[in-house]
Design a protein around this motif. Structure first.
Motif, PDB file in Angstrom:
ATOM      1  N   GLN A  55       0.901  -1.138  -0.012  1.00 55.07           N
ATOM      2  CA  GLN A  55       0.065  -0.046  -0.132  1.00 55.07           C
ATOM      3  C   GLN A  55       1.042   1.256  -0.038  1.00 55.07           C
ATOM      4  OE1 GLN A  55      -2.561   0.371   3.382  1.00 55.07           O
ATOM      5  NE2 GLN A  55      -4.045   1.690   2.300  1.00 55.07           N
ATOM      6  N   SER A  56       2.122   1.015   0.323  1.00 56.92           N
ATOM      7  CA  SER A  56       2.836   2.107   0.328  1.00 56.92           C
ATOM      8  C   SER A  56       3.472   2.594  -0.941  1.00 56.92           C
ATOM      9  CB  SER A  56       4.383   1.934   1.214  1.00 56.92           C
ATOM     10  OG  SER A  56       3.960   1.623   2.408  1.00 56.92           O
ATOM     11  N   GLY A  57       2.929   1.993  -2.064  1.00 54.20           N
ATOM     12  CA  GLY A  57       3.183   2.263  -3.467  1.00 54.20           C
ATOM     13  C   GLY A  57       2.222   3.487  -3.673  1.00 54.20           C
ATOM     14  N   SER A  58       1.064   3.871  -2.922  1.00 58.64           N
ATOM     15  CA  SER A  58       0.550   4.872  -2.998  1.00 58.64           C
ATOM     16  C   SER A  58       1.172   6.224  -2.735  1.00 58.64           C
ATOM     17  CB  SER A  58      -0.945   5.069  -2.212  1.00 58.64           C
ATOM     18  OG  SER A  58      -0.388   4.945  -1.024  1.00 58.64           O
ATOM     19  N   MET A  59       2.394   6.083  -2.073  1.00 57.94           N
ATOM     20  CA  MET A  59       3.274   7.253  -1.761  1.00 57.94           C
ATOM     21  C   MET A  59       3.973   7.491  -2.974  1.00 57.94           C
ATOM     22  SD  MET A  59       5.620   7.453   1.375  1.00 57.94           S
ATOM     23  CE  MET A  59       6.403   5.825   1.282  1.00 57.94           C
ATOM     24  N   MET A  60       4.362   6.363  -3.723  1.00 55.57           N
ATOM     25  CA  MET A  60       5.277   6.876  -4.666  1.00 55.57           C
ATOM     26  C   MET A  60       4.221   7.050  -6.035  1.00 55.57           C
ATOM     27  SD  MET A  60       7.889   6.405  -6.718  1.00 55.57           S
ATOM     28  CE  MET A  60       9.140   5.340  -6.014  1.00 55.57           C
ATOM     29  N   GLU A  61       2.855   6.868  -6.142  1.00 57.09           N
ATOM     30  CA  GLU A  61       2.166   7.348  -6.904  1.00 57.09           C
ATOM     31  C   GLU A  61       1.935   8.902  -6.893  1.00 57.09           C
ATOM     32  OE1 GLU A  61       0.825   5.662  -9.894  1.00 57.09           O
ATOM     33  OE2 GLU A  61       2.153   4.043  -9.229  1.00 57.09           O
ATOM     34  N   ARG A  62       1.735   9.255  -5.728  1.00 59.65           N
ATOM     35  CA  ARG A  62       1.614  10.839  -5.247  1.00 59.65           C
ATOM     36  C   ARG A  62       2.612  11.288  -5.535  1.00 59.65           C
ATOM     37  NH1 ARG A  62      -1.756  14.228  -2.187  1.00 59.65           N
ATOM     38  NH2 ARG A  62      -1.019  16.261  -2.773  1.00 59.65           N
ATOM     39  N   ILE A  63       3.942  10.924  -5.198  1.00 61.44           N
ATOM     40  CA  ILE A  63       5.170  11.825  -5.785  1.00 61.44           C
ATOM     41  C   ILE A  63       5.359  11.755  -7.149  1.00 61.44           C
ATOM     42  CG2 ILE A  63       7.500  11.807  -5.483  1.00 61.44           C
ATOM     43  CD1 ILE A  63       7.216  10.391  -2.778  1.00 61.44           C
TER      44      ILE A  63
END
Length: 169
Positions: A55-63
């Motif tokens: 779910q931390s992939g959403s952090m990469m998506e936002r960046i």
């Protein structure tokens, strides 16, 4: 009369054997059920941990989304922080900044903190923002590692990507 007494004694021997059989059957069945419940609990915990990390992939998506929309990188950016020059929906200039404050990746918009990109039980480590400039454009190479505080094995998951700024096309 004597015959009935002998018959009852023979039957009571079978009752004891039946009782022992049922007790042993119940014990084996209980062990199987308890073992199944332990296995299901471990599998659920493992699935939850993996989902947390992914779910931390959403952090990469936002960046990535913010970098794609930016038209420039502020020169004050460091290797662990990134400051982007971009515009809002109305076309007004704004800055978007990603600051690493151990163990969180913070999002700042126009010099005010919007919040953390990671959830409270996720620890971000080793963030690196590298600016790449060529004659054709500018890009940012990102890498960071995440770890769950709920994981006793301390497993980590690495994220990395290179994103081209497209806001000035």
């Amino acid at each position: 009369m004597i015959k009935n007494t002998l018959k009852n004694k023979k039957n009571s021997g079978y009752v004891i054997l039946e009782l022992l059989f049922y007790i042993s059957f119940f014990a084996v069945f209980s062990i199987l059920v308890i073992n199944s419940m332990i296995i299901m609990t471990k599998a659920f915990k493992e699935t939850t941990l993996q989902a947390e990390l992914l779910q931390s992939g959403s952090m990469m998506e936002r960046i990535s989304r913010e970098i794609r929309q930016a038209y420039g990188i502020d020169g004050t950016s460091t290797s662990t922080d990134l400051k982007l020059n971009t515009t809002d929906g109305a076309g007004a200039n704004k800055t978007v900044e990603f600051k690493f404050t151990t163990p969180n990746m913070e999002l700042w918009e126009n010099a005010s903190k919007t919040g953390n990109l990671n959830t409270p039980n996720i620890v971000v480590t080793n963030p690196v923002f590298t600016q790449i400039t060529t004659t054709k454009g500018t890009a940012v190479k990102i890498s960071f590692t995440v770890r769950s505080t709920n994981d006793t094995a301390n497993r980590t998951f690495d994220f990395y990507d290179t994103i081209v700024l497209r806001g000035n096309y």
